[in-house]
Design a protein around this motif. Sequence first.
Motif, PDB file in Angstrom:
ATOM      1  N   TYR A  85       2.930   1.536  -0.633  1.00  0.00           N
ATOM      2  CA  TYR A  85       1.561   1.049  -0.654  1.00  0.00           C
ATOM      3  C   TYR A  85       1.030   0.883  -2.071  1.00  0.00           C
ATOM      4  N   ILE A  86       1.614   1.665  -3.001  1.00  0.00           N
ATOM      5  CA  ILE A  86       1.246   1.457  -4.407  1.00  0.00           C
ATOM      6  C   ILE A  86       1.806   0.122  -4.881  1.00  0.00           C
ATOM      7  N   LEU A 126      -0.415  -2.485  -3.559  1.00  0.00           N
ATOM      8  CA  LEU A 126      -1.701  -2.421  -4.237  1.00  0.00           C
ATOM      9  C   LEU A 126      -1.627  -3.036  -5.622  1.00  0.00           C
ATOM     10  N   THR A 127      -0.632  -2.625  -6.408  1.00  0.00           N
ATOM     11  CA  THR A 127      -0.529  -3.162  -7.765  1.00  0.00           C
ATOM     12  C   THR A 127      -0.174  -4.644  -7.714  1.00  0.00           C
ATOM     13  N   ASP A 184       9.823  -3.366   2.982  1.00  0.00           N
ATOM     14  CA  ASP A 184       9.648  -2.896   1.615  1.00  0.00           C
ATOM     15  C   ASP A 184      10.294  -3.841   0.607  1.00  0.00           C
ATOM     16  N   ARG A 224       8.068  -6.761   0.058  1.00  0.00           N
ATOM     17  CA  ARG A 224       6.913  -6.334  -0.743  1.00  0.00           C
ATOM     18  C   ARG A 224       7.281  -6.248  -2.210  1.00  0.00           C
TER      19      ARG A 224
END
Lengths: 538, 408, 436
Positions: B46-47, B50-51, B204, B207
């Motif tokens: 999730y980081i 987010l970034t 993942d 992402r």
Amino acid sequence: MKLFRMIGLALLFLLATLSLSRAGEADLRGIIAKFATAKGFSETGAVVHELAATGDPLVERPLAALADGALYVRKADSLVLVGKEVGESVQLFDPLSGEAAGEAAKDDITKIKVNNTLRRVIRDALGTLTLGAKDPAVRLAAAGTMFKTPDAANIEPLDTAIANETVPSVKALLEQARAASVLVSDRPEADKLAAIQLIGARGDRDAVSLLTSVEANASDAVKQAATAAIANINSTLAFWDAGQNIWYGISLGSVLLLAAIGLAITFGVMGVINMAHGEMVMLGAYTTFVVQQVIRTSFPGLFDWSLVIALPLAFLVAGFVGFVIERGIIRFLYGRPLETLLATWGVSLVLQQAVRSIFGPTNQEVGNPSWMSGSFDIGQLAITWNRLWILVFALSVFAVLLYVMKRTPWGLQMRAVTANRRMAASMGIKTPWVDALTFALGSGIAGIAGVALSQIDNVSPNLGRSYIIDSFMVVVFGGVGNLWGTLVGAFSLGIVNKFLEPYAGAVLGKIVVLVLIILFIQKRPRGLFALKGRAVEA
Amino acid sequence: MSGRFFAKGADRRIAITIFILLAAAIIVPLLNLAVAPASAFYIPSYIVALTGKYLCYALLALALDLVWGYCGILSLGHGAFFALGGYAMGMYLMRQIGSRGVYGNPVLPDFMVFLNYKELPWFWYGFDHFWFAGLMVLAVPGLLAFIFGWFAFRSRVTGVYLSIITQAMTYALLLAFFRNDMGFGGNNGLTDFKDILGFNVQADATRSSLFAASAVTLALAVFVTWAIVGSKYGKLLMAVRDAESRTRFLGWRAENVKLFAFTVSAVMAGIAGALYVPQVGIINPGEFEPSNSIEVVIWAAVGGRGTIVGPIVGALLVNAGKSWFTGVLPEFWLFALGGLFVAVTLFLPKGIVGMWDSWRGNARALRAASLAEKAGTDPEVAQPKVVRAAARTPGEWLSSGPEPQPAE
Amino acid sequence: MRGNFSTITKIFSASVVAAGLMMSAPARAADDTIKVGILHSLSGTMAISETTLKDAMLMLIDEQNAKGGLLGKKLEAVVVDPASNWPLFAEKARELISKDKVAAVFGCWTSVSRKSVLPVFSELDNILFYPVQYEGEESERNVFYTGAAPNQQAIPAVDYLMSEDGGSVKRWVLEGTDYVYPRTTNKILEAYLKAKGVAAEDIMVNYTPFGFSDWQTEVSAIKKFGSAGKKTAVVSTVNGDANVPFYKELGNQGIKAEDIPVMAFSVGEEELAGLDTAPLVGHLAAWNYFESIDTPENKKFIADWHKFIKNDKRTTNDPMEAHYIGFNMWVKAVEKAGTTDPDKVIDAMVGVSVPNLTGGYSTMMPNHHITKPVLIGEIQADGQFETVSRTPGLVMGDEWSDYLPDSKDLISDWRKPLSCGNFNVASGKCGGKGTN
């Protein structure tokens, strides 16, 4: 509905024939007692009709109480009483005599439930009963009700009432109500044609409504006459519709003007891109709310004056906050006007959250004083009082502001400072003070706009956000730095918007207006009323 | 060539920025995918998401910096280009759902099914191909900016008038996209994406790839912006910003200079939007909200406009702050954010990077002066700073003279 | 030059990484607490409605802790602010689940916020309780819908208006804000009305934007439409903020409830708190709960609420009841499953039955919607509703409307072995994730 109507017809017939032998008070009490046992709305409705059929003026009190939801059954003795809430308890009164009958806690009594249908039944019943009332206004209301609910059985009581009536306006309405009743009766065709003539002359939506329902099942001649009358009314109404659009446009324009006029000072005159302008409007609205709260709890009699009291306070509150913002932040940013956008945006976030923390995020109730409620008619144009007052108010604010700017020494200094700061300073004008006061003035005016807007919109922390973009559009469209431009801009945007709305819908209408603004700015890059200057950049 | 316009520090700074971004594009996915979750070096997914989102914002802020910082056009409508790019990508992602929607309709997206569309609207054609969607990501914002700029700059709409009509543009688009009749899903927008180029958007690996793509794109954009600004055209750009009439009197077509920058910037914003959508999983008309566009301006201002790196730093800081505050101080974070904006304007008028520069500049000038005193020469060494100083006070469009004028 | 390099690097890496690290600092959930996420906007346009729900949740969690917690552990609320920003909803949901490791999330109000978080919940396999009446056409394994589906609000409301008690309405204005809930509800209602024999020219549909405040034209159009000699009613799906100016305009233009009643689906006690309701007496609303409901459970709930919020004037409303039901269901399901593990709780949820505030029991159905009574209320002068009609039994939430051509064949049943949110009874196939 059918059940009600049949009972009503039967009972009204009784009323007409037996109106001389009025039921005694004991009989009335007997009927009223039935409310305690009536189950559901239709049974309660039947009791209402029974009461109305007695024709006794005494039944007005319990019926009116029932319509207001103020008729109760005391659990202890199943007695039906009129109640008036006082705090946590209810004061009880006898339904017929009105004598006090003690107090009761809310848990000890049951309210007799009413709904819309029942309320309408009561209204109709009261209509016939109050036809002979002393107050002409009550008779007028009764005639209005009877016009809307025509019934063949009404003709005779109406005839009597018309014969006794002395006030011309009431008489006219009674005649129309009679005509309406004639249309649904089995009177001869000639009577009906005359009735159509009479109703057609009314020329409003209610007349169309009535005639349309008549049109559906009538003989050929009547049908033709009704169709012709409807067509006639509709063509007049089309004309009034255009007038109505203009009025709506002017009214929207006055709202835009109010919202934008403070910005015309802070942004237009001073060049501060004041994103916190909407929050000043919001502060004004919350001031109104606080004033009304105080009045409600401490001086209920002053409620109609609440807006008048709130006006100067809102001006002071918003003006003071504006003053603080100018002294605390904006004065460091002259010469860097863009940065005012960022700083005031920050201020607006803080103010919004502050109001949210103090008053909570939900809407606050700001009531309309009586002189701002309701509407009146000019021809077929319904004009609501609050819109009219807002228009008057917006124009007076504009006039006062114009006077201040053009005719007072302060206004002169203001214009001097914004035109040429250094020159003004060397003439001995205290420019920092003028800046602070000008910004306070603009904010204060936004504040009093908030008082007016609280009458038509939500009073919530988001109030300001909804006006900020429109305000900027108005000022820019009209031409920055020109008050007249703001005036003309607000009204033209308002009227264009309202003319588009019926055709394009509210959303598309607004989009078209925005596109028009964009195109207009291409044509006149400095707005409607551009300031003339020597600068080559202009 | 560019060395004359940029102090050495600035050139180096661009190189470092690009280097960090490229390094992040490799390291972050590695730490996310190859390191065991228990490890201290592991970066949770999730980081990464987010970034990745912040990097898209940074790209948007950089796009704004090109027009605002270097050309003096304060656009309050850059969110519109961002959202249009996002919608183009969203439409591609919607078409990739295929028959996996809740109604199982192979052609129509779910929202069209329950709004009783019978067939796909014409403007949805082609979006099942990635290349077409990619083209549209560039073309739609670019074309809108070109047409809008063509008229606006030709009519010499400048300053606050331009800002307000860009705001009107994004507001009109907001209202239009809110309409369910438009065929873009109304208020709910486009959501429930499944695949991008055949890869599951929630995986993942996808992402991380999107994060890497964002970082690389941002690095590329930094390079392109730097190249534009450092070129001869860049000089012209700044000339227009600082004295448009004079530039015009010298025979340059100021409107074309602006138009080019505006269009390039809009395309960059569109790309940012296209990268943003698969990472957050939704695009809706809220992105057209005028307040969003104002926020972009604030990111650029906080970081320091006209510095290329500044807006990136600003976007990352403000958004990280926002993410943090909304979790830690849910009731009071607006005070913190609002206070930050006021504080930055008052105390850091040139933004973080700009402030750093003048502090460095002062220090160097002092040092140079003391050195010069020792050597007995004229302290001219620090002179390039003067040129840069002019470049650091852009956007004086509201007042042409030293004293505030009535707004023009 | 060294300083330049290192500081810029610092600024930069600070922003990329530090931001992340700030949040990635692993929240060490103490083993003796169970975390519950609250995902309601506390700022922005939706704060006006959602803040109350956050407070209601905090109260429920407090009460549960006072009762001894859950599974012997204390409950701990994790509140975040998604700020009425839809992508931020997804981000915050991810943060709640990944970082804070919450056992369940109570949140969202608008449809778009729910749509935005859906993928997050199914990806990370957690539970969302959604407390607001919505348009239906959805059933997800990870979501429990405690608000009303259209058949638990719109259809009974229209039935009431068509009945003799409701005034035998023949002509309909469907007035809504232009977004998905009104659009879908109006589509369903149009189909329903036509099935009931209402002619197309007796239905007028109109949409306005969010936060619309100038209702003059619309209200006069309603007046005009209502003057065709047939009993007319307005069915309003106008959203939150726009309601106050709408009702103010209705009152001022003299549209009385006896003549043209307005039946609203998004106007509750909370919205009326911003209004002088005297001119609005008799206008209607359809909900599954009213503050005025006279049951011991409700009286206790209101008393607790006033005590918790320290304000006797604060109202309660339907979504609060939905959270009350949802929270109690979750507690019961966790106790039943003996764990907070989302997978097990999801399976344990179906069939759980808890008392609602209107004097009955609500049960979680296999389609993840609940059973509720439908109440029709009339606005009173004190800002409360008085129930004028109530469905005889409980109504089960119907996620896939029978009145829309594309959804009439779909059903949802999350019990094993079907485990499908959009099973097509016509083709006998699961169209959703179940089998694909």
